[in-house]
Design an enzyme around this catalytic site. Structure first.
Site, PDB file in Angstrom:
ATOM      1  N   HIS A  17       0.513  -1.175  -0.518  1.00 28.40           N
ATOM      2  CA  HIS A  17       0.158   0.210  -0.357  1.00 28.40           C
ATOM      3  C   HIS A  17       0.771   1.560   0.171  1.00 28.40           C
ATOM      4  O   HIS A  17       1.566   1.675   1.352  1.00 28.40           O
ATOM      5  CB  HIS A  17      -0.792  -0.002   0.997  1.00 28.40           C
ATOM      6  CG  HIS A  17      -1.711   0.844   1.387  1.00 28.40           C
ATOM      7  ND1 HIS A  17      -3.426   0.866   1.611  1.00 28.40           N
ATOM      8  CD2 HIS A  17      -1.783   2.089   0.546  1.00 28.40           C
ATOM      9  CE1 HIS A  17      -3.572   2.369   1.684  1.00 28.40           C
ATOM     10  NE2 HIS A  17      -3.446   2.988   0.653  1.00 28.40           N
ATOM     11  N   HIS A  19       1.037   4.931  -2.311  1.00 22.24           N
ATOM     12  CA  HIS A  19       0.951   5.621  -3.763  1.00 22.24           C
ATOM     13  C   HIS A  19       1.845   6.766  -4.082  1.00 22.24           C
ATOM     14  O   HIS A  19       3.064   7.381  -3.699  1.00 22.24           O
ATOM     15  CB  HIS A  19      -0.127   6.138  -3.201  1.00 22.24           C
ATOM     16  CG  HIS A  19      -1.042   6.008  -2.338  1.00 22.24           C
ATOM     17  ND1 HIS A  19      -1.815   5.646  -2.867  1.00 22.24           N
ATOM     18  CD2 HIS A  19      -1.984   5.149  -1.266  1.00 22.24           C
ATOM     19  CE1 HIS A  19      -3.013   5.281  -2.747  1.00 22.24           C
ATOM     20  NE2 HIS A  19      -2.564   4.962  -1.565  1.00 22.24           N
ATOM     21  N   HIS A 197      -9.390   0.900  -1.480  1.00 17.32           N
ATOM     22  CA  HIS A 197      -9.261   0.904  -0.451  1.00 17.32           C
ATOM     23  C   HIS A 197     -10.412   1.332   0.375  1.00 17.32           C
ATOM     24  O   HIS A 197     -11.848   1.884  -0.622  1.00 17.32           O
ATOM     25  CB  HIS A 197      -9.173   3.051   0.021  1.00 17.32           C
ATOM     26  CG  HIS A 197      -7.578   2.961  -0.385  1.00 17.32           C
ATOM     27  ND1 HIS A 197      -6.721   2.710  -1.320  1.00 17.32           N
ATOM     28  CD2 HIS A 197      -6.417   3.573   0.198  1.00 17.32           C
ATOM     29  CE1 HIS A 197      -5.981   2.927  -1.645  1.00 17.32           C
ATOM     30  NE2 HIS A 197      -5.765   4.144  -0.561  1.00 17.32           N
ATOM     31  N   GLU A 200     -11.146   3.439   6.086  1.00 17.12           N
ATOM     32  CA  GLU A 200      -9.999   4.064   5.961  1.00 17.12           C
ATOM     33  C   GLU A 200     -10.376   5.253   6.645  1.00 17.12           C
ATOM     34  O   GLU A 200     -10.590   5.356   8.490  1.00 17.12           O
ATOM     35  CB  GLU A 200      -9.369   4.411   4.922  1.00 17.12           C
ATOM     36  CG  GLU A 200      -8.784   6.069   5.387  1.00 17.12           C
ATOM     37  CD  GLU A 200      -7.422   6.295   4.394  1.00 17.12           C
ATOM     38  OE1 GLU A 200      -8.776   6.332   3.107  1.00 17.12           O
ATOM     39  OE2 GLU A 200      -6.048   7.254   4.465  1.00 17.12           O
ATOM     40  N   ASP A 278       2.218   4.369   2.692  1.00 18.42           N
ATOM     41  CA  ASP A 278       1.134   4.708   2.456  1.00 18.42           C
ATOM     42  C   ASP A 278       1.446   6.221   1.110  1.00 18.42           C
ATOM     43  O   ASP A 278       1.676   5.977   0.164  1.00 18.42           O
ATOM     44  CB  ASP A 278       0.232   5.635   2.836  1.00 18.42           C
ATOM     45  CG  ASP A 278      -0.864   5.404   2.428  1.00 18.42           C
ATOM     46  OD1 ASP A 278      -2.043   5.840   1.626  1.00 18.42           O
ATOM     47  OD2 ASP A 278      -2.352   6.150   3.345  1.00 18.42           O
ATOM     48  N   ASP A 279       1.922   7.181   1.896  1.00 12.94           N
ATOM     49  CA  ASP A 279       2.312   8.790   1.336  1.00 12.94           C
ATOM     50  C   ASP A 279       3.408   9.560   2.333  1.00 12.94           C
ATOM     51  O   ASP A 279       3.373   9.799   2.596  1.00 12.94           O
ATOM     52  CB  ASP A 279       1.497   9.637   1.014  1.00 12.94           C
ATOM     53  CG  ASP A 279       0.028   9.287   0.010  1.00 12.94           C
ATOM     54  OD1 ASP A 279       0.468   8.950  -0.771  1.00 12.94           O
ATOM     55  OD2 ASP A 279      -1.395   8.818   1.332  1.00 12.94           O
TER      56      ASP A 279
HETATM   57  N1  ADE Z   1      -4.521   8.555  -2.143  1.00 11.88           N
HETATM   58  C1  ADE Z   1      -3.473   8.923  -1.616  1.00 11.88           C
HETATM   59  N2  ADE Z   1      -3.437   7.916  -0.557  1.00 11.88           N
HETATM   60  C2  ADE Z   1      -4.717   7.942  -0.317  1.00 11.88           C
HETATM   61  C3  ADE Z   1      -5.265   7.391   1.093  1.00 11.88           C
HETATM   62  N3  ADE Z   1      -4.645   7.284   2.116  1.00 11.88           N
HETATM   63  N4  ADE Z   1      -6.407   7.027   0.962  1.00 11.88           N
HETATM   64  C4  ADE Z   1      -7.154   7.688  -0.342  1.00 11.88           C
HETATM   65  N5  ADE Z   1      -6.308   7.638  -1.152  1.00 11.88           N
HETATM   66  C5  ADE Z   1      -5.231   7.876  -1.348  1.00 11.88           C
HETATM   67 ZN    ZN Z   2      -3.275   4.783   0.245  1.00 14.06          ZN
END
Ligand code: ADE
Ligand code: ZN
Length: 335
Positions: A17, A19, A197, A200, A278-279
């Site tokens: 997971h 991006h 997703h 969340e 994630d990011d």
């Molecule tokens: N796009 C990038 N990170 C995300 C996340 N945590 N949830 C939904 N969309 C995303």
């Molecule tokens: Zn994500």
């Protein structure tokens, strides 16, 4: 570096997971803005970092899409991807399944051939240089209409050999899985693996619908499943992977502090959870930073980390022989 992190680094792990557009570091963002003369409301990388103060998913997404606007030519996409893959090499991530958001680029007039060539070259170089294993998950942006997702699926056809799976990301609340039921069915017929997703910020019902309507094999995040004991029981029974992102959850206020994160309860309950970044720059760290925070704030043990690494390899879409090889390496007892 702590003994714990040295141990986690040594474990073969999969990251499921992540991006790729979310790996854009503030320094690279500023470099590319200068290169392409993109006007941003920031003058320095430090200004950008100061803006990383989110109250929910949407406040993050606004900045994330603004950041992605500096990715313009093939070399930008190459550099972004190659830098993350170098990070995988350095953190013991032997396999990675990376999400990308085509609509973020096509909506700005940047075509599939630009980003897919950049991504493809970086993936080939990393594979050639140190044997990095990776695959791509093409995500639909859930705030855009179904029609746009269908157009994206069509535009991806010439690049199908580079894409293993379909995912669903962006603003969750108000955009339930059923909006994408038909496009997921079409993607499944084309042979894509399916993830999404869910849970969340959205309610547990979105997780149920992602499983029943979209027919996904993995749930990204899924932490809100804990509000529905029947769903938890189902996820345990079916061993459905949940790709949990602890630093992201705290930065997006899903949980107030890392000490409140339920990942250890989830493990104890028998849920098939994995840890992911994630990011990373937006949320304060890459994969090992997530493990470090879990160790520091929640007392995550070496045995927990080994179990999480096993879960990550088992939950990945790698071939059976590679999977067996990595699991064999992970069967060694913890020190
Ligand atoms: N796009 C990038 N990170 C995300 C996340 N945590 N949830 C939904 N969309 C995303
Ligand atoms: Zn994500």
């Amino acid at each position: 570096m702590s003994e714990f992190i040295d141990y986690v680094r040594s474990l073969p792990k999969a990251e499921l997971h992540l991006h790729i557009e979310g790996t854009l570091e503030p320094s690279m963002l500023m470099e590319l803005a200068k290169k392409h003369q993109v006007d941003l409301p920031y003058s320095t990388a430090a200004d950008v970092e100061r803006a990383y103060d989110f109250e929910d998913l949407q406040s993050f997404l606004d900045l994330y899409y603004l950041g992605a606007s500096v990715l313009i030519d093939e070399d930008d996409f190459y550099s972004l991807m190659f830098r993350y893959l170098e990070r995988c090499r350095d953190e013991g991530i032997v396999h990675t399944e990376m999400m990308f958001d085509p609509q973020t680029h096509t909506e700005r007039g940047i075509g599939f051939s630009v980003f897919m060539r950049g991504f493809g070259r970086a993936i080939e170089d990393a594979k050639g240089q140190w044997g990095q294993s990776s695959s791509l998950i093409m995500c639909f942006l859930r705030h855009l209409p179904e029609e746009s997702a269908f157009e994206t699926l069509k535009a991806a056809e010439p690049f199908k050999s580079q894409i293993m799976s379909i995912g669903l990301d962006s603003s969750e609340l108000g955009h339930p899985p059923e909006k994408f039921e038909r496009v997921y069915a079409a993607a499944s017929l084309q042979g894509y693996r399916l993830v999404a997703h869910a849970g969340e910020e959205g309610p547990p019902a979105y997780i149920v619908d992602a499983l029943d309507r979209l027919k996904v094999e993995r749930i990204d995040h899924g932490v809100r499943c804990l509000e529905d004991p029947e769903l938890v029981e189902r996820l345990v029974k079916t061993k459905t992977p949940l790709t949990v992102c602890p630093l992201s959850n705290v930065r997006l206020c899903v949980f107030e502090t890392m000490a409140d994160h339920p990942i250890r309860q989830m493990l104890k309950r028998g849920l098939n959870v994995t840890v992911n970044a994630d990011d990373p720059p937006y949320f304060g760290g890459y994969l090992l930073d997530n493990f470090e925070a879990l160790h520091r704030e929640l007392g995550l043990t070496m045995e927990d980390a080994r179990q999480l690494a096993v879960n990550s390899i088992r939950s990945s879409f790698i071939d059976e022989a590679s999977c067996a090889g990595w699991l064999d390496q992970l069967s060694v007892p913890t020190p």
